[in-house]
Design a protein around this motif. Structure first.
Motif, PDB file in Angstrom:
ATOM      1  N   UNK A   1       0.825  -1.210   0.000  1.00  0.00           N
ATOM      2  CA  UNK A   1       0.000   0.000   0.000  1.00  0.00           C
ATOM      3  C   UNK A   1       0.860   1.260   0.000  1.00  0.00           C
ATOM      4  N   UNK A   2       1.935   1.223  -0.785  1.00  0.00           N
ATOM      5  CA  UNK A   2       2.786   2.388  -0.954  1.00  0.00           C
ATOM      6  C   UNK A   2       3.853   2.576   0.098  1.00  0.00           C
ATOM      7  N   UNK A   3       3.871   1.729   1.125  1.00  0.00           N
ATOM      8  CA  UNK A   3       4.845   1.873   2.211  1.00  0.00           C
ATOM      9  C   UNK A   3       5.762   0.672   2.279  1.00  0.00           C
ATOM     10  N   UNK A   4       7.042   0.921   2.568  1.00  0.00           N
ATOM     11  CA  UNK A   4       7.992  -0.168   2.714  1.00  0.00           C
ATOM     12  C   UNK A   4       7.771  -0.891   4.036  1.00  0.00           C
ATOM     13  N   UNK A   5       7.811  -2.234   3.976  1.00  0.00           N
ATOM     14  CA  UNK A   5       7.656  -3.064   5.167  1.00  0.00           C
ATOM     15  C   UNK A   5       8.583  -4.266   5.063  1.00  0.00           C
ATOM     16  N   UNK A   6       8.861  -4.875   6.193  1.00  0.00           N
ATOM     17  CA  UNK A   6       9.574  -6.145   6.235  1.00  0.00           C
ATOM     18  C   UNK A   6       8.572  -7.237   6.580  1.00  0.00           C
ATOM     19  N   UNK A   7       8.570  -8.304   5.803  1.00  0.00           N
ATOM     20  CA  UNK A   7       7.713  -9.450   6.076  1.00  0.00           C
ATOM     21  C   UNK A   7       8.542 -10.716   5.955  1.00  0.00           C
ATOM     22  N   UNK A   8       8.053 -11.794   6.529  1.00  0.00           N
ATOM     23  CA  UNK A   8       8.704 -13.092   6.366  1.00  0.00           C
ATOM     24  C   UNK A   8       7.659 -14.105   5.912  1.00  0.00           C
ATOM     25  N   UNK A   9       8.111 -15.083   5.167  1.00  0.00           N
ATOM     26  CA  UNK A   9       7.219 -16.134   4.687  1.00  0.00           C
ATOM     27  C   UNK A   9       7.840 -17.485   4.989  1.00  0.00           C
ATOM     28  N   UNK A  10       7.006 -18.467   5.202  1.00  0.00           N
ATOM     29  CA  UNK A  10       7.471 -19.821   5.496  1.00  0.00           C
ATOM     30  C   UNK A  10       7.569 -20.648   4.226  1.00  0.00           C
ATOM     31  N   UNK A  11       8.506 -21.571   4.238  1.00  0.00           N
ATOM     32  CA  UNK A  11       8.668 -22.547   3.155  1.00  0.00           C
ATOM     33  C   UNK A  11       8.747 -21.857   1.786  1.00  0.00           C
ATOM     34  N   UNK A  12       7.807 -22.136   0.884  1.00  0.00           N
ATOM     35  CA  UNK A  12       7.865 -21.563  -0.466  1.00  0.00           C
ATOM     36  C   UNK A  12       6.985 -20.332  -0.636  1.00  0.00           C
ATOM     37  N   UNK A  13       6.307 -19.914   0.418  1.00  0.00           N
ATOM     38  CA  UNK A  13       5.380 -18.794   0.279  1.00  0.00           C
ATOM     39  C   UNK A  13       6.102 -17.533  -0.215  1.00  0.00           C
ATOM     40  N   UNK A  14       5.378 -16.738  -0.974  1.00  0.00           N
ATOM     41  CA  UNK A  14       5.950 -15.526  -1.562  1.00  0.00           C
ATOM     42  C   UNK A  14       4.981 -14.355  -1.404  1.00  0.00           C
ATOM     43  N   UNK A  15       5.471 -13.154  -1.161  1.00  0.00           N
ATOM     44  CA  UNK A  15       4.578 -12.009  -0.942  1.00  0.00           C
ATOM     45  C   UNK A  15       3.684 -11.676  -2.123  1.00  0.00           C
ATOM     46  N   UNK A  16       4.066 -12.096  -3.318  1.00  0.00           N
ATOM     47  CA  UNK A  16       3.271 -11.744  -4.493  1.00  0.00           C
ATOM     48  C   UNK A  16       1.852 -12.283  -4.405  1.00  0.00           C
ATOM     49  N   UNK A  17       1.671 -13.402  -3.683  1.00  0.00           N
ATOM     50  CA  UNK A  17       0.332 -13.976  -3.557  1.00  0.00           C
ATOM     51  C   UNK A  17      -0.515 -13.222  -2.537  1.00  0.00           C
ATOM     52  N   UNK A  18       0.111 -12.294  -1.824  1.00  0.00           N
ATOM     53  CA  UNK A  18      -0.602 -11.489  -0.828  1.00  0.00           C
ATOM     54  C   UNK A  18      -0.893 -10.083  -1.347  1.00  0.00           C
ATOM     55  N   UNK A  19      -0.554  -9.850  -2.599  1.00  0.00           N
ATOM     56  CA  UNK A  19      -0.824  -8.551  -3.191  1.00  0.00           C
ATOM     57  C   UNK A  19       0.165  -7.474  -2.825  1.00  0.00           C
ATOM     58  N   UNK A  20       1.352  -7.869  -2.329  1.00  0.00           N
ATOM     59  CA  UNK A  20       2.383  -6.874  -2.038  1.00  0.00           C
ATOM     60  C   UNK A  20       3.562  -7.083  -2.978  1.00  0.00           C
ATOM     61  N   UNK A  21       4.359  -6.051  -3.137  1.00  0.00           N
ATOM     62  CA  UNK A  21       5.421  -6.054  -4.136  1.00  0.00           C
ATOM     63  C   UNK A  21       6.782  -6.257  -3.476  1.00  0.00           C
ATOM     64  N   UNK A  22       7.466  -7.361  -3.757  1.00  0.00           N
ATOM     65  CA  UNK A  22       8.778  -7.574  -3.157  1.00  0.00           C
ATOM     66  C   UNK A  22       9.858  -6.712  -3.806  1.00  0.00           C
ATOM     67  N   UNK A  23      10.776  -6.228  -2.977  1.00  0.00           N
ATOM     68  CA  UNK A  23      11.915  -5.448  -3.469  1.00  0.00           C
ATOM     69  C   UNK A  23      13.204  -6.259  -3.409  1.00  0.00           C
ATOM     70  N   UNK A  24      13.367  -7.040  -2.354  1.00  0.00           N
ATOM     71  CA  UNK A  24      14.510  -7.936  -2.224  1.00  0.00           C
ATOM     72  C   UNK A  24      14.168  -9.021  -1.208  1.00  0.00           C
ATOM     73  N   UNK A  25      14.978 -10.077  -1.184  1.00  0.00           N
ATOM     74  CA  UNK A  25      14.717 -11.169  -0.239  1.00  0.00           C
ATOM     75  C   UNK A  25      16.011 -11.785   0.251  1.00  0.00           C
ATOM     76  N   UNK A  26      15.914 -12.436   1.412  1.00  0.00           N
ATOM     77  CA  UNK A  26      17.013 -13.221   1.972  1.00  0.00           C
ATOM     78  C   UNK A  26      16.486 -14.633   2.215  1.00  0.00           C
ATOM     79  N   UNK A  27      17.164 -15.596   1.655  1.00  0.00           N
ATOM     80  CA  UNK A  27      16.783 -17.003   1.792  1.00  0.00           C
ATOM     81  C   UNK A  27      17.295 -17.525   3.132  1.00  0.00           C
ATOM     82  N   UNK A  28      16.418 -18.077   3.956  1.00  0.00           N
ATOM     83  CA  UNK A  28      16.858 -18.662   5.219  1.00  0.00           C
ATOM     84  C   UNK A  28      16.548 -20.158   5.317  1.00  0.00           C
ATOM     85  N   UNK A  29      16.366 -20.815   4.167  1.00  0.00           N
ATOM     86  CA  UNK A  29      16.403 -22.264   4.173  1.00  0.00           C
ATOM     87  C   UNK A  29      17.837 -22.680   4.539  1.00  0.00           C
TER      88      UNK A  29
END
Length: 208
Positions: free
Chosen positions: A146-174
């Motif tokens: 919604x126009x604001x930068x946030x930090x989120x985390x997802x489990x396993x293969x989940x990705x923010x794109x399915x939540x309607x938010x736009x990813x800028x970068x990611x860190x893999x913690x598998x």
């Protein structure tokens, strides 16, 4: 901008995209041995598996993003989603890193980070906490929601794109992302990535 779209060929099959740098480009933070296993084994296996799963199905001619979107949240398609999303997530992760990364973000991104978190250091601390605190396998993301930068985390293969938010970068913690180099010291891996490898320029391009 979605680099993962490059993993859909004109024939509809998903292909393993080339790394954006050489396997030893992230040393000494991430070893060439880790990249060899992570990219050459794990990422490749996700590509091979999803291609086998979608052959002859309604997903065969879809792009990778379309497959992820069409299978998200569907229990009977969870295996296809998990493999397709992991192909997308890994491609995004490789582009979130670069040799001699870290440092100060480009000005436009820096201003947005400061508006959302107060400082670049505060943003890094929140990313570090999310990555280190993710229970089990998963990902930490810097996103625009919604126009604001946030930090989120997802489990396993989940990705923010399915939540309607736009990813800028990611860190893999598998564990396969860091275990050969850091064993159980996930926080050390995360902080080294943020300090020395994170690709702020990629994040800024993804602002759109």
């Amino acid at each position: 901008m979605s680099t993962a779209s490059a993993t859909a060929s004109s024939s509809g099959s998903i292909v393993l995209p080339p790394l954006p740098w050489t396997e030893n480009a992230l040393e000494p933070v991430i070893s060439a041995k880790t990249i060899g296993f992570h990219y050459g084994k794990h990422h490749k296996t996700y590509v091979d598996t999803v291609n086998k799963m979608i052959a002859g199905t309604e997903y065969a001619d879809m792009t990778l993003e379309e497959i992820v979107g069409a299978t998200a949240g569907k229990a009977d398609e969870s295996a296809i989603f998990n493999n397709a999303a992991q192909v997308w997530n890994h491609t995004f992760y490789w582009n979130s890193l670069r040799g001699k990364g870290g440092g100060e973000p480009p000005l436009i991104l820096k201003r947005k980070i400061e508006a959302a978190f107060g400082s670049v250091e505060a943003c890094k601390k929140e990313l570090s906490a999310a990555a280190a605190g993710q229970f089990g396998s998963g990902w930490a993301w810097l996103v625009v929601d919604a126009g604001k930068l946030k930090v989120v985390k997802t489990a396993d293969a989940e990705t923010p794109t399915t939540r309607g938010v736009k990813p800028l970068l990611t860190i893999d913690v598998w564990e396969h992302a860091y275990y050969l180099d850091y064993q159980n010291k996930r926080a050390d891996y995360v902080n080294a990535v943020l300090d020395k490898l994170i690709n702020w320029e990629f994040a800024e391009k993804n602002l759109g």
